[in-house]
Design an enzyme around this catalytic site. Structure first.
Site, PDB file in Angstrom:
ATOM      1  CG  MET A   1      -2.026   0.955   1.105  1.00  0.00           C
ATOM      2  SD  MET A   1      -3.592   0.410   1.765  1.00  0.00           S
ATOM      3  CE  MET A   1      -3.338   0.328   3.501  1.00  0.00           C
ATOM      4  CB  CYS A   2       3.435   2.858   0.142  1.00  0.00           C
ATOM      5  SG  CYS A   2       4.537   1.455   0.072  1.00  0.00           S
TER       6      CYS A   2
END
Lengths: 295, 237
Positions: free
Chosen positions: A1-2
């Site tokens: 995701m980040c």
């Protein structure tokens, strides 16, 4: 995701608050990336080239490091050590000798620049921010990243931002699918990535384009032609701040602009504490479209 | 103060997200049928995810600010009015009711919706109305690429422009666009605008408070070449 955050100030009066604002933004993005966090901050121009180094054993590695490096370079070096990182300001013309010296000592080079310092570590963003006292840092612009690792391991060197040339840094949300091929091409060009991380390949690509004469906008434009995969990139240079998303644009992105700043966030939540956000122009950057600001 | 004014004041319940958690907010909204409250105001959403989701009663909810992912998802019967922008997946899988967004919507707004009306007064980004199954969506601004992908039923009305690959692999949803369409997706074609379509459009534009004439729009729909659909066998599906 980040999670990605970025802040580019248009006026000087907010400069002392840059670290504070960016830290709030970074911590808000914790649930997008709890593995590691990092920040690149563009502060005041120093008297020379700054090199940020990292060590897992800072007590022993940083003790007397400035003196030893100064002796090796026959010129005094100043050092600011913060937790696992140290920023050394080099005398003019000593870059290559200094890097060789530091690497021979087993130190990891995080980045170099006249304005940029990079701090990144594994752990929760709030803990990383506290360790480096990010809130107290001032500057003109900065970029932060919270990582949920996919393409390579959770390590300090695998944390973002990646810096592959002076005063340049890149953060990335996504994953690249042609990074092995691009790694070979860049290595032949003399821009070899140091890690197995896909984002570092993108950083090397952009650095190679800038070295060839492209401006920030043109270099980011090139990523649309030459990099395959999912990406939202945010890039910092000494005087610039740029954003580009791949044509599919699955990875979220939102931007806000006021007379005082341009802000980037993976989500609107990251902006909630920014001054004047209620009246800001807020928009989602278009796919395959380069946005950049230069001061 | 008159008795009427007092009643109106007490009918509005304010939920301040600076003071209470998201779960409490949604529990209050979902528990509304057991109370006398029919109107709610949510303050300080600050981009939070999943605000006002899973509502199942004829209540009116005003969100004073911008929200994150999945705002007003799975809505049934309720009217949700967002005085800001919404993140990805707004009004996803709506069954009925109305969701109005004053600002912009991020990707896949109104995705998979079975019914109700979603009005976006700003722009919607990519994948708006993806796999819609009966929802009506009216966007006052533009929509991004891959909108109405595999859309099965319902109406998507766009006052501005549409991005690439509009209506790719479309089933039976109707698409009405006033501005330019950057490109049509596979099996999506421009179709004749008949009186019944103008009537549908007029009604939707009216409901959405949109200042546009039905005659200004073009209609797009499925060429029915891509999917296994035979109108003579409709009863058997």
């Amino acid at each position: 995701m980040c999670g990605i955050v970025g802040l580019f100030l248009k006026k000087d009066d907010l400069r002392p608050k840059l670290g504070d604002m960016l830290t709030d933004m970074l911590i808000t993005m914790t649930d997008r990336g709890p593995d590691s966090a990092g920040i690149a901050i563009y502060g005041d121009d120093s008297d020379g080239l700054k090199v940020t180094v990292q060590s897992d054993t800072p007590e022993s590695d940083f003790a007397g490091l400035d003196t030893a490096l100064g002796e090796a370079l026959s010129s005094p070096v100043t050092m600011k050590a913060v937790d696992t990182h140290a920023v050394l300001t080099l005398p003019e013309g000593t870059r290559d000798a200094a890097i060789a010296f530091l690497e021979a000592r087993g130190l990891r080079i995080m980045g170099l620049g006249e304005a940029m310092e990079i701090y990144k570590e594994i752990g929760l963003p709030k803990d990383v921010a506290a360790r480096f006292n990010l809130r107290a840092m001032g500057g003109s612009h900065g970029i932060g990243h919270t990582r949920m690792a996919t393409e390579s391991a959770v390590t300090t060197l695998g944390a973002h931002p990646f810096s592959t040339d002076e005063d340049q840094c890149l953060v990335h949300n996504g994953s690249l699918s042609n990074h092995n091929q691009m790694r070979r091409i860049l290595t032949e060009k003399g821009f070899a990535p140091r890690t197995e991380n896909d984002t570092e390949v993108a950083a090397c690509y952009i650095s190679s384009r800038i070295a060839e004469g492209a401006n920030l906008g043109e270099a980011l434009e090139g990523t649309l032609d030459d990099l395959d995969g999912f990406f939202t990139f945010v890039m910092g240079t000494k005087t610039g701040f740029g954003v580009v998303r791949d044509p599919i644009a699955c990875k979220p992105a939102v931007m806000a602009e006021t007379d005082d700043y341009v802000a980037f966030g993976s989500e609107y939540r990251a902006f909630a504490n920014l001054p004047g956000i209620e009246a800001a122009r807020v928009w989602e950057p278009e796919p395959a479209t380069v946005y950049f600001w230069e001061r | 103060m008159t008795a009427t004014a007092t009643a109106a004041t007490t009918d509005l319940q304010t939920l301040d997200m600076a003071e209470i958690e998201l779960r409490e907010v949604n529990a209050a909204l979902q528990g509304a049928p057991a109370t006398n409250y029919t109107q709610f105001e949510i303050r300080n959403p600050r981009g939070s995810h999943a605000v006002a989701v899973g509502l199942d009663a004829e209540i009116e909810v005003t969100v004073k600010g911008s929200t994150g992912y999945y705002c007003a998802g799975m809505n049934k019967l309720a009217t949700v009015h967002v005085e800001g922008s919404v993140g990805p997946g707004a009004a996803e899988n709506m069954m009925s009711g109305t969701v109005i967004v004053e600002g912009d919507a991020s990707q896949y707004a109104g995705a998979t919706g079975h019914g109700g009306l979603l009005v976006i007064k700003g722009n919607a980004s990519s994948r708006c109305g993806i796999s819609m199954k009966g929802i009506d969506i009216v966007v006052h601004g533009n929509i991004g690429h891959m909108s109405a992908f595999m859309a099965q039923k319902g109406n998507l009305v766009v006052l501005g422009d549409a991005g690439d690959a509009l209506g790719d692999s479309l089933y039976e949803a109707r698409l009405f666009v006033r501005g330019a369409v950057k490109s049509l997706g596979a099996d999506c074609i421009e179709k004749e605008m008949r009186p019944e379509h103008l009537e549908i459009l007029r009604d939707l534009l009216d409901k959405a408070g949109a200042d546009a004439k039905p005659e200004e729009f073009k209609r797009y729909g499925s060429a029915r070449k891509l999917y296994n659909f035979n109108i003579d066998h409709a009863d058997e599906y």
